[in-house]
Enzyme design. Structure first.
Site, PDB file in Angstrom:
ATOM      1  N   HIS A 154       0.835  -1.193   0.000  1.00  0.00           N
ATOM      2  CA  HIS A 154       0.000   0.000   0.000  1.00  0.00           C
ATOM      3  C   HIS A 154       0.879   1.257   0.000  1.00  0.00           C
ATOM      4  CE1 HIS A 154       0.723   0.612   4.244  1.00  0.00           C
ATOM      5  NE2 HIS A 154       0.094  -0.492   4.607  1.00  0.00           N
ATOM      6  N   HIS A 156       3.941   1.547   2.434  1.00  0.00           N
ATOM      7  CA  HIS A 156       5.155   0.854   1.986  1.00  0.00           C
ATOM      8  C   HIS A 156       5.793   1.634   0.830  1.00  0.00           C
ATOM      9  CE1 HIS A 156       2.339  -2.644   3.069  1.00  0.00           C
ATOM     10  NE2 HIS A 156       3.186  -2.558   4.086  1.00  0.00           N
ATOM     11  N   CYS A 169       0.661 -10.580  20.533  1.00  0.00           N
ATOM     12  CA  CYS A 169      -0.204 -10.054  19.464  1.00  0.00           C
ATOM     13  C   CYS A 169       0.372 -10.506  18.133  1.00  0.00           C
ATOM     14  CB  CYS A 169      -0.289  -8.531  19.507  1.00  0.00           C
ATOM     15  SG  CYS A 169      -1.156  -7.911  18.041  1.00  0.00           S
ATOM     16  N   CYS A 199       1.199  -7.614  15.586  1.00  0.00           N
ATOM     17  CA  CYS A 199       2.487  -6.935  15.819  1.00  0.00           C
ATOM     18  C   CYS A 199       3.650  -7.917  15.734  1.00  0.00           C
ATOM     19  CB  CYS A 199       2.571  -6.313  17.209  1.00  0.00           C
ATOM     20  SG  CYS A 199       1.332  -5.107  17.627  1.00  0.00           S
ATOM     21  N   CYS A 220      -5.202  -5.268  21.647  1.00  0.00           N
ATOM     22  CA  CYS A 220      -4.006  -4.566  21.173  1.00  0.00           C
ATOM     23  C   CYS A 220      -4.465  -3.243  20.576  1.00  0.00           C
ATOM     24  CB  CYS A 220      -3.295  -5.410  20.117  1.00  0.00           C
ATOM     25  SG  CYS A 220      -2.227  -4.428  19.057  1.00  0.00           S
ATOM     26  N   HIS A 254      -4.066  -3.246  16.618  1.00  0.00           N
ATOM     27  CA  HIS A 254      -4.794  -4.209  15.781  1.00  0.00           C
ATOM     28  C   HIS A 254      -6.216  -4.489  16.251  1.00  0.00           C
ATOM     29  CE1 HIS A 254      -0.579  -4.833  14.628  1.00  0.00           C
ATOM     30  NE2 HIS A 254      -1.117  -4.966  13.443  1.00  0.00           N
ATOM     31  N   LYS A 274      -5.823   4.113  10.804  1.00  0.00           N
ATOM     32  CA  LYS A 274      -4.805   3.246  10.242  1.00  0.00           C
ATOM     33  C   LYS A 274      -5.364   2.598   8.968  1.00  0.00           C
ATOM     34  CE  LYS A 274      -1.993  -0.503  11.696  1.00  0.00           C
ATOM     35  NZ  LYS A 274      -0.823  -0.729  12.436  1.00  0.00           N
ATOM     36  N   LYS A 294      -7.428  -3.515   5.787  1.00  0.00           N
ATOM     37  CA  LYS A 294      -8.366  -4.174   4.879  1.00  0.00           C
ATOM     38  C   LYS A 294      -9.772  -4.152   5.462  1.00  0.00           C
ATOM     39  CE  LYS A 294      -7.170  -8.381   3.817  1.00  0.00           C
ATOM     40  NZ  LYS A 294      -6.621  -9.599   3.256  1.00  0.00           N
TER      41      LYS A 294
HETATM   42  N1  MSP Z   1       8.271  -6.864   8.391  1.00  0.00           N
HETATM   43  C1  MSP Z   1       8.396  -5.805   9.303  1.00  0.00           C
HETATM   44  C2  MSP Z   1       9.711  -5.066   9.112  1.00  0.00           C
HETATM   45  C3  MSP Z   1      10.929  -5.897   9.218  1.00  0.00           C
HETATM   46  S1  MSP Z   1      12.357  -4.989   8.848  1.00  0.00           S
HETATM   47  C4  MSP Z   1      13.619  -5.929   9.311  1.00  0.00           C
HETATM   48  C5  MSP Z   1       7.248  -4.836   9.105  1.00  0.00           C
HETATM   49  N2  MSP Z   1       6.644  -4.876   7.926  1.00  0.00           N
HETATM   50  S2  MSP Z   1       5.445  -3.923   7.461  1.00  0.00           S
HETATM   51  O1  MSP Z   1       4.965  -4.453   6.220  1.00  0.00           O
HETATM   52  O2  MSP Z   1       4.495  -3.762   8.504  1.00  0.00           O
HETATM   53  O3  MSP Z   1       6.110  -2.591   7.087  1.00  0.00           O
HETATM   54  C6  MSP Z   1       6.434  -1.626   8.011  1.00  0.00           C
HETATM   55  C7  MSP Z   1       7.038  -0.444   7.296  1.00  0.00           C
HETATM   56  O4  MSP Z   1       6.265  -0.116   6.114  1.00  0.00           O
HETATM   57  C8  MSP Z   1       7.009   0.813   8.129  1.00  0.00           C
HETATM   58  O5  MSP Z   1       8.084   0.897   9.026  1.00  0.00           O
HETATM   59  C9  MSP Z   1       7.063   1.868   7.033  1.00  0.00           C
HETATM   60  O6  MSP Z   1       8.349   1.926   6.500  1.00  0.00           O
HETATM   61  C10 MSP Z   1       6.117   1.289   6.003  1.00  0.00           C
HETATM   62  N3  MSP Z   1       4.723   1.592   6.315  1.00  0.00           N
HETATM   63  C11 MSP Z   1       3.722   0.686   6.454  1.00  0.00           C
HETATM   64  N4  MSP Z   1       2.567   1.341   6.716  1.00  0.00           N
HETATM   65  C12 MSP Z   1       2.794   2.657   6.762  1.00  0.00           C
HETATM   66  C13 MSP Z   1       1.995   3.782   6.943  1.00  0.00           C
HETATM   67  N5  MSP Z   1       0.693   3.703   7.146  1.00  0.00           N
HETATM   68  N6  MSP Z   1       2.597   4.990   6.891  1.00  0.00           N
HETATM   69  C14 MSP Z   1       3.920   5.123   6.639  1.00  0.00           C
HETATM   70  N7  MSP Z   1       4.689   4.085   6.458  1.00  0.00           N
HETATM   71  C15 MSP Z   1       4.195   2.829   6.566  1.00  0.00           C
HETATM   72  O7  MSP Z   1       6.991  -4.061   9.999  1.00  0.00           O
END
Ligand code: MSP
Length: 493
Positions: free
Chosen positions: A21, A24, A137, A140, A154, A157, A307, A310
Site C-alpha cells: 500500500h 510501503h 499479538c 504486531c 491490542c 490491531h 490506520k 483491509k
Molecule cells: N516486516 C516488518 C519489518 C521488518 S524490517 C527488518 C514490518 N513490515 S510492514 O509491512 O508492517 O512494514 C512496516 C514499514 O512499512 C514501516 O516501518 C514503514 O516503512 C512502512 N509503512 C507501512 N505502513 C505505513 C503507513 N501507514 N505509513 C507510513 N509508512 C508505513 O513491519
C-alpha cells in the site's frame, strides 16, 4: 589507502500478509530518491539499495491458512505483487530479498549459532533458555504487556492477544543497553529526527526493557526458520527479518558485505523503531559488527485519521495511483504532501487538483512554452548558461538532509517563477517587433528561460528521472523543438 565513499541504503522488508500500500510505497520511494542521488554523486557501483519481503511468522501463516493455501505459495504470490508495484513505480533497487530465499535462511542459522556461543560484555551467555508466559499479538508479531492493552485489545490491531506459555530462547538484552545508549547519545548511531532519538533514549533510560525471545515454539509458529540446535523451536520472525540487512550482502565473507557494511541509511517508520534502534544494535554488537550509521524514521500515515486496513477498507494501492497519474507524478504527489518526519493523513482526494496544477500546468506547460518559443522565434537555437547550478545544489543538499518536500517546493517555486517570467517579459510581443533591441532582449529572455529549465531538469533527476532526461534531451538536441506530446496529460474529467 582511504576507503572509497559508498552508500548502503535499506527499507524495512515488508510483511506479505497483505498487498503493498501507499505506506510501503512512501518508504521505498524515499529510498529510491536517495539511491539515485548517491549514484550520481558516488558512482553507480558504490551504492547499494536493498528492499524486499518478510515472509515468515504466525501472521503470514494465518493469512495463508485463511485462504486455504500453503504459506510458500501464498508468500510467492504476495511477494511478487510487491515486485510488480516497485516496477510500476520505477524503483531502482539493487536487490529484492525474500526471507524464504535459501541463502537468507542459511545465514540466519549461522548468525543464531554465532549468538549462541557469544558472551555478553558482562560475561553472560548471550542466549539462554527460559519459560515464557505472556500475551502475544500476532498482528504486531510481538509480546505485549497487560498495561499496553486498551479494553483488553491490542491498541494497533484491535484484537485480543493470545495467552502463551512456552519454552523459548532469549537474548540477554540488558547487558547491551548501556553501550547502545552511549552510542546513540554520541551520535555514533544517529537516530533522525531528533524527537525519535529522544523517544529511544527515553525507552533505554527506563532500564526495565525485558529480554527478547529469539525463538518461538514450532508448535505455535510452524512457518519459520529452524533453530539449528533445538528442533522444538523456530527462529523468531524479527531476528530472521533484521538479519536480512546482513544476509543480503552475503555476510560474513561476501565482497558486498566487506564493501557496504555498515549501512549508511536505514529507513523505517516509527512503528518499528524499537526493533531497529534497540534490538538490532544489540544483535550487531553481539556479532561484533559496527552499527548502522543512521536510522531515519518517517511518520506513519493514516487515512481520515485511521490506520490503513483491509477491514476498514481504506487501503490506498500504489498501482491504482500509477494507473491514473503515471509513476513519476505518483512519486511527486506522495513526496510533496508532507515532510519526512511528519505523521499525517494522506489526502488522495487532493491529488487530482495538485496533479493538474503542478504537473500539467506547472512543469508540463513550462516545457511546452519555452521550447515552443525557442523553436518559433529562434529557429530552435539558443545559447544558455550551463554553469549556474544554484538550484541543483540547493536541492541536492535538501535531499541529503531528507527534506524531500522542501527540495520539491524549491523546484516548484522555480517553475512558478519561470512561468511568471514568460508572462512578464512577453516574448511574443518582442518577436513581432522589428526593433533590434527587442530582438536582443528576446534572445536574452529565452536564453535565461532555457537555462532555468535546464536547471529544473537537473534538479529533478533523482525524483523524476524520466521527465528529467526527456527535458535534457530536448534542450541538448541540435535544434530545440516543442515535444509533440505534453510531458503530463491532463486528467479526463
Ligand atoms: N516486516 C516488518 C519489518 C521488518 S524490517 C527488518 C514490518 N513490515 S510492514 O509491512 O508492517 O512494514 C512496516 C514499514 O512499512 C514501516 O516501518 C514503514 O516503512 C512502512 N509503512 C507501512 N505502513 C505505513 C503507513 N501507514 N505509513 C507510513 N509508512 C508505513 O513491519
Amino acid at each position: 589507502m582511504k576507503n572509497k565513499a559508498k552508500y548502503y541504503i535499506t527499507t524495512p522488508i515488508y510483511y506479505v500478509n497483505d498487498k503493498p500500500h501507499i505506506g510501503h510505497a512512501y518508504t521505498t520511494i524515499v529510498a529510491d530518491v536517495l539511491a539515485r542521488h548517491y549514484r550520481q554523486k558516488l558512482g553507480k557501483d558504490n551504492v547499494y539499495f536493498l528492499t524486499g519481503t518478510d515472509e515468515h511468522g504466525a501472521k503470514i501463516a494465518d493469512s495463508a491458512a485463511k485462504l486455504n493455501i500453503d504459506p510458500q505459495t501464498f508468500t510467492d504470490q504476495i511477494s511478487s505483487q510487491f515486485k510488480i508495484a516497485w516496477a510500476q513505480l520505477d524503483i531502482s533497487y539493487d536487490q529484492f530479498i525474500r526471507t524464504t530465499d535459501s541463502k537468507h535462511k542459511k545465514i540466519v542459522q549461522d548468525i543464531l549459532v554465532k549468538l549462541k556461543s557469544t558472551k555478553t560484555p558482562l560475561n553472560n551467555d548471550c542466549l539462554y533458555q527460559a519459560d515464557y508466559e505472556g500475551l502475544y499479538c500476532v498482528g504486531c508479531e510481538k509480546f505485549i504487556l497487560e498495561s499496553e492493552l486498551v479494553d483488553g485489545l491490542c491498541p494497533d490491531h484491535k484484537v485480543a492477544p493470545q495467552k502463551l506459555a512456552e519454552k523459548n530462547w532469549f537474548f540477554k538484552l540488558a547487558d547491551y543497553l548501556p553501550i547502545i545508549t552511549e552510542k546513540i547519545k554520541k551520535d555514533e548511531l544517529v537516530i533522525f529526527p531528533e524527537n525519535r532519538k529522544k523517544e529511544v533514549l527515553g525507552l533505554l533510560e527506563k532500564q526495565n526493557l525485558p529480554d527478547f525471545s529469539i525463538s518461538r515454539s514450532r508448535v505455535s509458529v510452524p512457518w519459520g526458520i529452524d533453530l539449528p540446535w533445538d528442533d522444538t523451536q523456530k527462529a523468531y520472525v524479527w531476528v530472521d527479518a533484521l538479519s536480512n540487512y546482513l544476509s543480503a550482502l552475503d555476510y560474513p565473507a561476501g565482497d558486498n558485505f566487506k564493501k557496504f557494511w555498515p549501512a549508511d541509511c536505514q529507513l523505517l517508520a516509527l512503528d518499528i523503531l524499537k526493533f531497529h534502534a534497540i534490538y538490532w544494535p544489540a544483535i550487531l554488537l553481539s556479532l561484533d559488527l559496527p552499527l548502522p550509521k543512521t536510522l531515519n524514521i518517517h511518520g506513519f500515515f493514516t487515512i481520515d485519521g485511521q490506520k490503513m486496513s483491509k477491514t476498514i477498507g481504506n487501503v490506498v494501492n500504489p498501482n491504482d495511483l500509477v494507473a491514473i497519474y503515471g509513476a513519476e507524478a505518483t512519486k511527486y504527489l506522495i513526496l510533496s504532501q508532507f515532510a519526512f518526519g511528519a505523521e499525517s493523513d494522506i489526502r488522495v482526494e487532493d491529488f487530482p487538483a495538485k496533479y493538474n496544477a503542478d504537473l500539467v500546468n506547472g512543469l508540463g506547460n513550462l516545457v511546452s512554452r519555452v521550447t515552443n518559443m525557442v523553436e518559433q522565434y529562434l529557429d530552435g537555437q539558443v545559447a544558455f548558461d550551463h554553469e549556474n547550478l544554484v538550484l541543483v545544489n540547493e536541492v541536492k543538499a535538501k535531499i541529503e538532509a531528507l527534506d524531500f518536500r522542501g527540495a520539491l517546493l524549491k523546484i516548484w517555486q522555480t517553475i512558478q517563477n519561470s512561468n511568471a517570467l514568460i508572462d512578464t517579459t512577453k516574448p511574443w510581443v518582442k518577436a513581432k517587433s522589428e526593433d533590434t533591441k527587442d530582438k536582443e532582449e528576446l534572445k536574452k529572455d529565452l536564453s535565461l528561460m532555457t537555462a532555468n529549465l535546464y536547471n529544473i531538469a537537473l534538479a529533478l533527476a533523482s525524483f523524476m528521472p524520466q521527465a528529467s532526461q526527456a527535458i535534457l534531451d530536448i534542450l541538448q538536441a541540435e535544434k530545440i523543438k516543442k515535444p509533440e506530446v505534453g510531458l503530463f496529460q491532463r486528467l479526463e474529467k
